[in-house]
Design an enzyme around this catalytic site. Structure first.
Site, PDB file in Angstrom:
ATOM      1  N   ASP A   1      -0.829   3.691   1.893  1.00 14.72           N
ATOM      2  CA  ASP A   1      -0.184   4.880   2.464  1.00 14.72           C
ATOM      3  C   ASP A   1      -0.531   5.040   3.942  1.00 14.72           C
ATOM      4  OD1 ASP A   1       1.026   5.495   0.091  1.00 14.72           O
ATOM      5  OD2 ASP A   1      -0.437   7.023  -0.495  1.00 14.72           O
TER       6      ASP A   1
ATOM      7  N   ASP B   1      -6.072   6.067   0.975  1.00 13.71           N
ATOM      8  CA  ASP B   1      -5.171   5.051   0.407  1.00 13.71           C
ATOM      9  C   ASP B   1      -4.728   4.101   1.514  1.00 13.71           C
ATOM     10  OD1 ASP B   1      -2.667   3.755  -0.395  1.00 13.71           O
ATOM     11  OD2 ASP B   1      -2.870   4.973  -2.202  1.00 13.71           O
TER      12      ASP B   1
ATOM     13  N   ARG C   1      -2.049  -0.581  -8.801  1.00 16.11           N
ATOM     14  CA  ARG C   1      -3.007  -0.018  -9.737  1.00 16.11           C
ATOM     15  C   ARG C   1      -2.369   1.161 -10.444  1.00 16.11           C
ATOM     16  NH1 ARG C   1      -8.874   2.153  -8.004  1.00 16.11           N
ATOM     17  NH2 ARG C   1      -7.618   3.744  -6.992  1.00 16.11           N
TER      18      ARG C   1
ATOM     19  N   THR D   1      -4.596   4.594 -15.683  1.00 13.89           N
ATOM     20  CA  THR D   1      -5.577   3.704 -16.315  1.00 13.89           C
ATOM     21  C   THR D   1      -6.448   2.985 -15.285  1.00 13.89           C
ATOM     22  OG1 THR D   1      -4.072   1.828 -16.214  1.00 13.89           O
ATOM     23  CG2 THR D   1      -3.961   3.211 -18.193  1.00 13.89           C
TER      24      THR D   1
HETATM   25  C1  PRP Z   1      -4.918  -0.671  -3.723  1.00 10.54           C
HETATM   26  C2  PRP Z   1      -5.592  -1.764  -2.942  1.00 10.54           C
HETATM   27  C3  PRP Z   1      -5.949  -2.772  -3.987  1.00 10.54           C
HETATM   28  C4  PRP Z   1      -6.265  -1.881  -5.179  1.00 10.54           C
HETATM   29  C5  PRP Z   1      -7.762  -1.789  -5.305  1.00 10.54           C
HETATM   30  O1  PRP Z   1      -3.603  -1.019  -4.010  1.00 10.54           O
HETATM   31  O2  PRP Z   1      -4.803  -2.273  -1.906  1.00 10.54           O
HETATM   32  O3  PRP Z   1      -4.898  -3.673  -4.294  1.00 10.54           O
HETATM   33  O4  PRP Z   1      -5.715  -0.603  -4.895  1.00 10.54           O
HETATM   34  O5  PRP Z   1      -8.097  -1.098  -6.439  1.00 10.54           O
HETATM   35  P1  PRP Z   1      -8.873  -1.764  -7.653  1.00 10.54           P
HETATM   36  O6  PRP Z   1     -10.000  -2.572  -7.079  1.00 10.54           O
HETATM   37  O7  PRP Z   1      -9.347  -0.597  -8.454  1.00 10.54           O
HETATM   38  O8  PRP Z   1      -7.897  -2.609  -8.421  1.00 10.54           O
HETATM   39  P2  PRP Z   1      -2.607   0.001  -4.738  1.00 10.54           P
HETATM   40  O9  PRP Z   1      -2.656  -0.169  -6.208  1.00 10.54           O
HETATM   41  O10 PRP Z   1      -2.864   1.392  -4.223  1.00 10.54           O
HETATM   42  O11 PRP Z   1      -1.187  -0.521  -4.294  1.00 10.54           O
HETATM   43  P3  PRP Z   1      -0.501  -0.526  -2.844  1.00 10.54           P
HETATM   44  O12 PRP Z   1      -1.174  -1.580  -2.028  1.00 10.54           O
HETATM   45  O13 PRP Z   1       0.907  -0.876  -3.165  1.00 10.54           O
HETATM   46  O14 PRP Z   1      -0.645   0.839  -2.231  1.00 10.54           O
HETATM   47  N1  URA Z   2      -7.066   1.758  -3.180  1.00 10.40           N
HETATM   48  C1  URA Z   2      -7.065   2.362  -1.968  1.00 10.40           C
HETATM   49  O1  URA Z   2      -6.120   2.207  -1.174  1.00 10.40           O
HETATM   50  N2  URA Z   2      -8.118   3.129  -1.643  1.00 10.40           N
HETATM   51  C2  URA Z   2      -9.165   3.318  -2.454  1.00 10.40           C
HETATM   52  O2  URA Z   2     -10.114   4.031  -2.080  1.00 10.40           O
HETATM   53  C3  URA Z   2      -9.138   2.679  -3.717  1.00 10.40           C
HETATM   54  C4  URA Z   2      -8.076   1.911  -4.050  1.00 10.40           C
END
Ligand code: PRP
Ligand code: URA
Length: 252
Positions: free
Chosen positions: A244, A241, A145, A149
């Site tokens: 993380d 997160d 994400r 944006t």
């Molecule tokens: C997080 C999560 C989803 C997304 C959800 O991933 O694991 O994929 O955000 O958010 P949304 O519904 O607003 O799209 P992230 O983009 O943080 O990537 P990561 O798994 O690599 O940490």
């Molecule tokens: N992605 C995450 O990992 N946590 C949130 O709360 C939203 C998006």
């Protein structure tokens, strides 16, 4: 369409199958299984788990003092439980087995199951689902994400030309704005997937509404439906997160 909001879950578990949890044979002779998890009162495709084991583990998962190793274990355990509920309607075929005493009729899984973890946080859900469905295929999709944006950016996709499974389970712990889930479903539909389920640990009403609007045919299975998003797009109260916290990166 009614918007999905955060509200207290119905306290009693509603079971549509027979009282003993077994299936009712249909007229065609096939059996149809019903999920033991009732759909959300506001939308027929959303299933929010009410299982005490899920709720207990969820509180530990949210806890800011839960360290990475324990967090990963909890992601795995809750994924197993929610995934189990999501697969309640998988199709079966009859099979004859010989016990040490006699022949009997059993059932084998007839659906080819595809697990689609969304990198990277969805990786933590894969092992649990493979324990449940050892013959499942695993197809990775990389989406992150954009922090500014909040829109999803695709960076990895190795799906073959045509769909090779009957049911796809998208695995991602978080459903926030719904951008990533909606994009993943678009990709899978272009691929030829027809039965798609979304399996999340925590969802925000905004994300559920976005998925329901774009893909009303996709069932959503979650451990919790939270209050909403904050100004940075994080789910509240959420867990922070998910990537993380599993992998020890970032500052959360
Ligand atoms: C997080 C999560 C989803 C997304 C959800 O991933 O694991 O994929 O955000 O958010 P949304 O519904 O607003 O799209 P992230 O983009 O943080 O990537 P990561 O798994 O690599 O940490
Ligand atoms: N992605 C995450 O990992 N946590 C949130 O709360 C939203 C998006």
């Amino acid at each position: 369409m009614t918007s999905v909001g955060w509200r207290a879950r119905p306290r009693r578990l509603q079971v549509w199958a027979r009282g003993d949890g077994t299936a009712r044979p249909t007229r065609r002779g096939r059996r149809r299984y019903h999920s033991a998890v009732p759909t959300h009162p506001d939308h027929p495709t959303l299933h929010v788990s009410d299982h005490p084991a899920v709720l207990h583990k969820l509180a530990l998962l949210r806890d800011v003092t839960t360290e990475h190793k324990k967090f990963r274990e909890l992601v795995r355990e809750i994924s197993w439980l929610v995934g189990y509920e999501a697969l309640a309607d998988a199709r079966l075929a009859p099979v004859t087995v010989r016990t040490p005493l006699e022949e009997t009729e059993g059932r084998r899984l007839a659906d080819r199951i595809g697990l689609v973890p969304i990198l990277r946080a969805g990786l933590g859900m894969v092992d649990a689902m493979l324990e449940l469905m050892p013959t499942a295929q695993v197809w990775h999709l990389g989406l992150f994400r954009d922090e500014r944006t909040l829109r999803p950016v695709e960076y990895y996709n190795k799906l073959p030309d045509h769909a090779t499974v009957d049911v796809c389970l998208i695995l991602d712990p978080m459903l926030a704005t719904g951008g990533s889930a909606t994009a993943a479903i678009d990709v899978l539909k272009d691929w030829g997937a027809t039965r798609i389920k979304l399996v999340n640990l925590i969802a925000a009403p905004e994300g559920v509404n976005a998925v329901v609007k774009a893909h009303p045919d996709v069932s959503i299975h979650v451990a919790a439906l939270d209050r909403g998003l904050n100004e940075k797009g994080y789910i509240m109260p959420g867990l922070g997160d998910a990537g993380d916290r599993q992998f020890g990166t970032g500052h959360s």
